[in-house]
Design a protein around this motif. Structure first.
Motif, short mmCIF file in Angstrom:
data_model
loop_
_atom_site.label_atom_id
_atom_site.label_comp_id
_atom_site.label_asym_id
_atom_site.label_seq_id
_atom_site.Cartn_x
_atom_site.Cartn_y
_atom_site.Cartn_z
N GLN A 381 -0.04 1.11 4.25
CA GLN A 381 -1.13 1.55 3.38
C GLN A 381 -2.26 0.53 3.50
N CYS A 382 -3.49 1.00 3.52
CA CYS A 382 -4.62 0.09 3.64
C CYS A 382 -5.57 0.28 2.47
N HIS A 383 -6.17 -0.82 2.02
CA HIS A 383 -7.08 -0.78 0.89
C HIS A 383 -8.13 -1.85 1.10
N ARG A 384 -9.39 -1.46 1.15
CA ARG A 384 -10.50 -2.40 1.34
C ARG A 384 -10.26 -3.33 2.52
N GLY A 385 -9.86 -2.77 3.63
CA GLY A 385 -9.76 -3.57 4.85
C GLY A 385 -8.49 -4.38 4.98
N LEU A 386 -7.62 -4.34 3.96
CA LEU A 386 -6.36 -5.06 4.07
C LEU A 386 -5.22 -4.05 4.10
N CYS A 387 -4.29 -4.25 5.03
CA CYS A 387 -3.17 -3.31 5.14
C CYS A 387 -1.88 -3.99 4.70
N ARG A 388 -0.95 -3.16 4.21
CA ARG A 388 0.32 -3.70 3.71
C ARG A 388 1.45 -2.73 4.03
N CYS A 389 2.67 -3.25 4.05
CA CYS A 389 3.84 -2.40 4.24
C CYS A 389 4.34 -1.97 2.86
N VAL A 390 4.82 -0.73 2.74
CA VAL A 390 5.41 -0.27 1.48
C VAL A 390 6.76 0.36 1.76
N ASP A 391 7.60 0.41 0.70
CA ASP A 391 8.90 1.07 0.84
C ASP A 391 8.78 2.55 0.47
N SER A 392 9.91 3.25 0.38
CA SER A 392 9.85 4.69 0.16
C SER A 392 9.34 5.04 -1.24
N ASP A 393 9.28 4.06 -2.15
CA ASP A 393 8.72 4.30 -3.48
C ASP A 393 7.27 3.82 -3.59
N GLY A 394 6.71 3.36 -2.48
CA GLY A 394 5.32 2.92 -2.48
C GLY A 394 5.13 1.48 -2.92
N ARG A 395 6.24 0.72 -3.06
CA ARG A 395 6.13 -0.68 -3.47
C ARG A 395 5.80 -1.57 -2.28
N GLN A 396 4.86 -2.48 -2.47
CA GLN A 396 4.48 -3.36 -1.38
C GLN A 396 5.64 -4.29 -1.00
N ILE A 397 5.81 -4.50 0.33
CA ILE A 397 6.80 -5.45 0.83
C ILE A 397 6.04 -6.48 1.65
N GLY A 398 6.05 -7.71 1.22
CA GLY A 398 5.42 -8.77 1.98
C GLY A 398 3.91 -8.80 1.82
N LYS A 399 3.30 -9.77 2.47
CA LYS A 399 1.87 -10.00 2.30
C LYS A 399 1.03 -9.02 3.12
N GLU A 400 -0.16 -8.74 2.63
CA GLU A 400 -1.08 -7.85 3.34
C GLU A 400 -1.80 -8.63 4.45
N ASN A 401 -2.41 -7.90 5.37
CA ASN A 401 -3.12 -8.55 6.47
C ASN A 401 -4.26 -7.66 6.95
N ARG A 402 -5.28 -8.29 7.56
CA ARG A 402 -6.41 -7.49 8.05
C ARG A 402 -6.01 -6.64 9.25
N SER A 403 -5.05 -7.13 10.01
CA SER A 403 -4.65 -6.39 11.20
C SER A 403 -3.24 -5.83 11.03
N VAL A 404 -3.10 -4.51 11.26
CA VAL A 404 -1.77 -3.91 11.09
C VAL A 404 -0.77 -4.54 12.05
N ASN A 406 -0.15 -7.48 12.61
CA ASN A 406 0.53 -8.65 12.05
C ASN A 406 1.57 -8.27 11.00
N LEU A 407 1.71 -6.98 10.72
CA LEU A 407 2.65 -6.56 9.68
C LEU A 407 4.05 -6.36 10.27
N ASP A 408 5.07 -6.77 9.51
CA ASP A 408 6.45 -6.60 9.97
C ASP A 408 6.78 -5.14 10.22
N CYS A 409 6.33 -4.27 9.33
CA CYS A 409 6.70 -2.86 9.48
C CYS A 409 6.01 -2.23 10.68
N PHE A 410 4.86 -2.79 11.09
CA PHE A 410 4.22 -2.25 12.29
C PHE A 410 5.09 -2.52 13.51
#
Ligand code: NAG
Ligand code: NAG
Ligand code: NAG
Ligand code: NAG
Ligand code: NAG
Length: 421
Positions: A381-404, A406-410
């Motif tokens: 999920q991305c918001h104002r230029g920062l993207c984050r990983c979420v679980d099946s309930d939409g809860r954020q997992i780990g820190k957000e980042n400008r580049s997808v 760099n995300l673990d779930c990517f």
């Protein structure tokens, strides 16, 4: 035995005949009662008067007649000395405060070891390492160290959860950090479900809830309907209707907004409070009972598989088109969006519609989550230029980042087509 009878009698007097005690404890009784030297109140612990970070207490009804005296149970802080014997007789003997327990070995109050406290500790460790995302929240635990009744995804929604932290029925819009959600009805239904003997052949319904996990103000038992408190579920007033002759709209607590199928209360008697989901089960029950009378046994468990109704009496959030494709529906059986999954696909098997429901609750918000075609949360999920990983309930997992990237779930998805799912 005698003690038991007394206890029973005491309960009979206090629980069932409040009128009797109201008469005894009416205005002025305590003033008269306390005038006698023998009845004078003993001094209470001062802790309830401080209630600061280091000293606090719990004001309780005193174990005296008509609760005439004040009573304060001191709550000890972390590392304070404690006794293992319980509150005891003393006026100043307390117990360890919320989330604490008296340690056998050190005789001091220590933090209870529970999964919720472990989750808090984990959060704190990650916080120390600056690994917490902007939409993550420290888990709330109750005074027994169990999970609090609800959890929130900030700026999105809050939902009910069990004492073990399992997500339950009941979801509302997030309104801020001070939001509260009692979820009493939702938790009650979860308990009923876990206590029911697995050999009970038909799905069993608990009390009727509303979409926020509270009790529906109208509850029916057999054909009698009455009003209850929405938070506690306790009956209020003596009003009652006979559903065979009168619709629930006659009850003063009836609220059309909360009635998912108001058309069932219209027309001529007999009325019912059945939702289409309960009706389905009732019909199937009749067929099976007919089969039993005819001498053949049907497999209850497979027959009712996936037929359980949600605590609000609705059918669940996944509907089915005639051609077999699954869609997302709301509590009134209306389709949500254009979410769809065709049989035989992985999207079909994993479909949960959780994102579809959340996004529809947030319909007037500009920061709705992005859902997959089947109504599940998109992993990124991305918001104002920062993207984050979420679980099946939409809860954020780990820190957000400008580049997808760099995300673990990517890395797990490992697909440049991550925006489509
Ligand atoms: C709390 O109140 C007690 C009693 O007045 C005092 O001794 C203690 O220092 C207070 N603690 C804090 C953190 O203010
Ligand atoms: C504390 O003592 C009780 C009874 O003596 C025992 O059952 C329990 O396991 C002990 N707990 C710990 C953490 O030592
Ligand atoms: C409700 O009304 C019907 C029809 O008048 C009657 O047969 C039934 O006994 C009533 N039920 C209760 C619980 O009063
Ligand atoms: C079922 O019907 C819907 C719309 O009517 C369509 O979009 C979907 O592709 C169909 N599914 C199958 C498996 O044919
Ligand atoms: C994004 O991740 C990279 C690599 O892990 C890190 O160096 C960078 O600081 C992160 N940026 C933000 C805005 O968090």
């Amino acid at each position: 035995m005698a003690a038991k009878i007394i206890v029973l009698f005491f309960c009979f007097v206090t629980c069932l005949l409040p009128v009797c005690c109201d008469v005894l404890c009416q205005n002025g009784f305590c003033t008269e009662h306390l005038k006698k030297a023998a009845n004078q109140c003993r001094p209470t612990a001062p802790d309830c008067g401080y209630n600061n970070a280091t000293r606090s207490g719990l004001r309780l009804p005193s174990p005296t007649i008509c609760n005439c005296c004040d009573y304060c149970l001191p709550l000890y802080g972390r590392n304070d000395e404690c006794s293992l014997g319980g509150p005891g007789d003393g006026i100043t003997i307390g117990r360890c405060g919320h989330g604490l327990t008296c340690s056998n070995s050190t005789r001091t109050c220590v933090r209870m070891k529970t999964p919720c406290h472990d989750a808090q500790d984990q959060y704190d460790t990650r916080f120390g390492r600056n690994e917490i995302g902007a939409f993550e929240r420290r888990p709330f635990c109750d005074e027994k160290g169990k999970y609090a009744a609800f959890e929130c995804v900030p700026s999105q929604t809050c939902f009910c959860q069990s004492v073990e932290g399992k997500r339950l029925f009941g979801e509302v819009l997030y309104t801020g950090p001070l939001q509260n959600m009692p979820c009493g009805c939702s938790r009650f239904n979860d308990k009923v479900k876990s206590l029911i003997d697995r050999n009970v052949p038909y799905p069993v319904a608990g009390p009727a809830c509303t979409g926020d996990g509270n009790f529906n103000p109208v509850q029916c038992l057999d054909n009698r309907c009455f009003c209850v408190n929405r938070i506690t579920g306790r009956r209020t007033g003596s009003e009652e209707i006979n559903l065979t002759r009168q619709p629930i709209t006659r009850l003063s607590c009836y609220d059309k907004e909360l009635d998912l199928f108001p058309q069932l209360s219209e027309g001529d008697p007999p009325y019912n409070m059945m939702t289409p989901c309960y009706k389905n089960i009732e019909q199937k029950k009749k067929i099976i009972e007919g089969g039993l009378r005819g001498g053949f046994i049907m497999d209850y468990f497979n027959t009712f598989d996936g037929m359980e109704c949600l605590p609000d009496g609705s059918t669940g959030r996944i509907g089915r088109l005639v051609n077999g494709s699954k869609i997302c529906v709301n509590e009134r059986l209306q389709r949500i969006g254009t979410y769809i999954a065709d049989p035989g696909t992985t999207e079909y098997n994993s479909m949960d519609c959780k994102c579809a429901v959340t996004a529809s609750l947030m319909s007037s918000s500009t920061s709705r989550p992005i859902c997959c075609r089947n109504g599940n949360f998109r992993r990124i999920q991305c918001h104002r230029g920062l993207c984050r990983c979420v679980d099946s309930d939409g809860r954020q997992i780990g820190k957000e980042n400008r580049s997808v990237r760099n995300l673990d779930c990517f890395r797990e998805i490992n697909n440049d087509n991550w925006q489509h799912c």
